[in-house]
Design a protein around this motif. Structure first.
Motif, PDB file in Angstrom:
ATOM      1  N   ILE A  88       0.858  -1.042  -0.070  1.00 23.64           N
ATOM      2  CA  ILE A  88       0.120  -0.080  -0.053  1.00 23.64           C
ATOM      3  C   ILE A  88       0.954   1.267   0.010  1.00 23.64           C
ATOM      4  O   ILE A  88       0.646   2.133  -0.782  1.00 23.64           O
ATOM      5  CB  ILE A  88      -1.028   0.225   1.044  1.00 23.64           C
ATOM      6  N   PHE A  89       1.885   1.481   0.751  1.00 20.44           N
ATOM      7  CA  PHE A  89       2.588   2.512   0.804  1.00 20.44           C
ATOM      8  C   PHE A  89       3.516   2.807  -0.216  1.00 20.44           C
ATOM      9  O   PHE A  89       3.937   3.735  -0.495  1.00 20.44           O
ATOM     10  CB  PHE A  89       3.253   2.499   2.217  1.00 20.44           C
ATOM     11  N   GLU A  90       3.931   1.589  -0.623  1.00 14.55           N
ATOM     12  CA  GLU A  90       4.715   2.022  -2.116  1.00 14.55           C
ATOM     13  C   GLU A  90       4.056   2.291  -3.051  1.00 14.55           C
ATOM     14  O   GLU A  90       4.517   3.195  -3.834  1.00 14.55           O
ATOM     15  CB  GLU A  90       5.093   0.482  -2.492  1.00 14.55           C
TER      16      GLU A  90
ATOM     17  N   ALA B  33       8.546  11.698   5.817  1.00 14.03           N
ATOM     18  CA  ALA B  33       7.984  11.949   7.115  1.00 14.03           C
ATOM     19  C   ALA B  33       6.412  11.648   7.274  1.00 14.03           C
ATOM     20  O   ALA B  33       5.935  11.210   8.190  1.00 14.03           O
ATOM     21  CB  ALA B  33       7.985  13.484   7.445  1.00 14.03           C
ATOM     22  N   VAL B  34       5.598  11.750   5.786  1.00 16.95           N
ATOM     23  CA  VAL B  34       4.299  11.413   5.899  1.00 16.95           C
ATOM     24  C   VAL B  34       4.192   9.927   5.901  1.00 16.95           C
ATOM     25  O   VAL B  34       3.376   9.269   6.658  1.00 16.95           O
ATOM     26  CB  VAL B  34       3.928  11.883   4.264  1.00 16.95           C
ATOM     27  N   LEU B  35       4.990   9.161   5.025  1.00 19.22           N
ATOM     28  CA  LEU B  35       4.988   7.675   5.210  1.00 19.22           C
ATOM     29  C   LEU B  35       5.187   7.002   6.535  1.00 19.22           C
ATOM     30  O   LEU B  35       4.638   5.932   7.118  1.00 19.22           O
ATOM     31  CB  LEU B  35       5.744   7.164   4.130  1.00 19.22           C
ATOM     32  N   GLY B  36       6.232   7.521   7.589  1.00 19.37           N
ATOM     33  CA  GLY B  36       6.563   7.154   8.827  1.00 19.37           C
ATOM     34  C   GLY B  36       5.431   7.544   9.517  1.00 19.37           C
ATOM     35  O   GLY B  36       4.975   6.429  10.496  1.00 19.37           O
ATOM     36  N   ALA B  37       4.567   8.500   9.544  1.00 13.09           N
ATOM     37  CA  ALA B  37       3.471   8.884  10.298  1.00 13.09           C
ATOM     38  C   ALA B  37       2.267   7.885  10.010  1.00 13.09           C
ATOM     39  O   ALA B  37       1.574   7.347  10.956  1.00 13.09           O
ATOM     40  CB  ALA B  37       3.012  10.423  10.313  1.00 13.09           C
ATOM     41  N   ALA B  38       1.876   7.723   8.791  1.00  9.87           N
ATOM     42  CA  ALA B  38       1.201   6.844   8.226  1.00  9.87           C
ATOM     43  C   ALA B  38       1.287   5.335   8.553  1.00  9.87           C
ATOM     44  O   ALA B  38       0.392   4.632   9.166  1.00  9.87           O
ATOM     45  CB  ALA B  38       1.090   6.990   6.765  1.00  9.87           C
TER      46      ALA B  38
END
Length: 434
Positions: A104-106, A113-118
């Motif tokens: 999903i995140f790929e 920063a956004v991906l780490g929070a998500a």
């Protein structure tokens, strides 16, 4: 009709509040990356759980059809089958959370920063999957029984608890994104408990549990076929919204956050209109089970007329109060400015999506799942074609493609409806009702 539509509308209106409350609580902290992360994760869960919304849709349709056909024992069987399937899917999602998150995140993209929070939000809230899906089943079953006020009570309880827990965990205890996810999990768990208590009181004295009826091969196969087609149809719809979100993410954190804020407006409008669709599902499902063509066609007309009225009200509210609502949901000046630039598209969205939501309810009530699937895939192709043509216009072209998607969904279903109506009710005698 409005004994069902009114409460169902409010119940549906509260559904996106879990994501909205989480987004607002984090947004008040004033960090665009954190807001973008929790907004992205909320959209992921909206879409992930939405993929299995066939649990609500099929449960509602089969319950209403059983009610209309006078099959009292089958009403309880529908609930049990739905809850068992929700549990299996929920456990599978938890077991597959690591590869699922990676994929999903790929696809979604975004800054580190956004991906780490998500990811932080995702790894906590995924444990609510069996609970959230069970609530889909319970909501559909209650509305299918024309008990929309009870469905509303459950949804209100879920969201009040979520709000209180989010404020406590995020604002008071300062647990950040993980706290918002924990609040969502707690709220879903309480909703399941309340729903099961209500279900027990409604059916425990009217019918017993019959294993042969529960595992009836014909009904199980029909349920799986309908669920399969609705799931494919939903996957096509989700693909459009995920594509929309991913393109926003590639445009930068500010555009992603602005689209995420406006997405909350779309969710509110969608669930508001879907309240009338819920009424269509119950009324059309009941009429379909009773083989009453006149009642079926009448319910369709009523939903369309009132749908346009409510869509106009929602559009006016967005136009008048949209800027103020944007300010409530984010403290970032850049995000506020970007969201206001694209607000006119949100204002237009309810009016362009009336047919889509109204006919969704009609098609689900009649379990015309195969046609729903095919027409949604066609609408997705239209969406991608519009975006490809207008991709040079950036986020503006993306919003135009989304509105075109809404219009295509409703237009295709409206065109197909007369033929399906004739085929479904030809030489079909009316049945006794209960």
């Amino acid at each position: 009709m409005f004994d069902i539509a009114g409460p169902a509308m409010i119940a549906n209106l509260t559904t996106p509040l879990i994501g909205i409350v989480s987004t607002t609580a984090i947004g008040r902290l004033g960090e665009a990356a954190m807001l973008g992360g929790v907004a992205m994760a909320s959209v992921i869960f909206d879409c992930l759980f939405w993929l299995f919304a066939f649990l609500r849709a099929s449960t509602l349709a089969f319950t209403a059809q059983s009610l209309g056909a006078g099959e009292a024992d089958e009403i309880r069987m529908v609930l049990i089958r739905g809850l068992a399937l929700a549990a299996l899917i929920g456990v599978a999602l938890i077991a597959l959370q690591l590869p699922l998150a990676g994929i999903i995140f790929e696809i979604m993209g975004g800054s580190d920063a956004v991906l780490g929070a998500a990811r932080t939000y995702f790894t906590v809230r995924i444990w609510s999957a069996p609970l959230a899906l069970a609530n889909y089943v319970l909501l559909g079953w209650l509305v299918g029984l024309a008990r929309a006020k009870l469905a509303l009570a459950v949804q209100v309880a879920i969201n009040l608890i979520n709000m209180a827990a989010t404020i406590l965990l995020v604002q008071v205890l300062e647990t950040g994104i993980a706290g918002a996810a924990i609040a969502a999990l707690i709220a879903e768990a309480v909703g399941v408990v309340i729903g099961l208590v209500l279900a027990h009181r409604l059916v425990s004295t009217t019918c017993g549990l019959s294993p042969p009826a529960l595992f009836d091969r014909v009904k199980l196969m029909h349920m799986m076929a309908v669920n399969r087609d609705i799931m494919i149809r939903t996957a096509a719809m989700i693909a459009a919204f995920l594509f929309f979100t991913s393109q926003g993410a590639r445009a930068g954190d500010t555009t992603l956050a602005a689209n995420a804020v406006l997405n909350n407006f779309l969710l509110v409008a969608a669930f508001f209109l879907d309240g009338l669709a819920n009424a269509a599902e119950q009324l059309c499902g009941y009429a379909f089970g009773a083989r009453n063509r006149g009642a079926f066609a009448g319910a369709t007309r009523l939903v369309l007329v009132w749908g346009f009225g409510f869509a106009l009200v929602v559009a006016v509210i967005f136009a008048l109060f949209g800027p103020d609502l944007i300010d409530v949901m984010t403290a970032s000046p850049g995000v506020r400015s970007a969201a206001r630039d694209y607000l006119p598209f949100v204002v237009a969205s309810p009016l362009l999506s009336v047919f889509a939501f109204a006919f969704d309810g009609v098609y689900i009530g009649a379990t015309w799942a195969r046609d729903m699937r095919n027409l949604m895939i066609a609408a997705l192709i239209v969406f991608l074609a519009i975006w490809f043509t207008l991709r040079g216009y950036g986020n503006t072209g993306l919003w135009i493609a989304l509105l075109g998607f809404y219009a295509a969904r409703g237009g295709f279903q409206a065109a197909r409806y007369p033929a399906l109506l004739r085929a479904s009710f030809e030489k079909s005698p009316a049945r006794p009702t209960i």
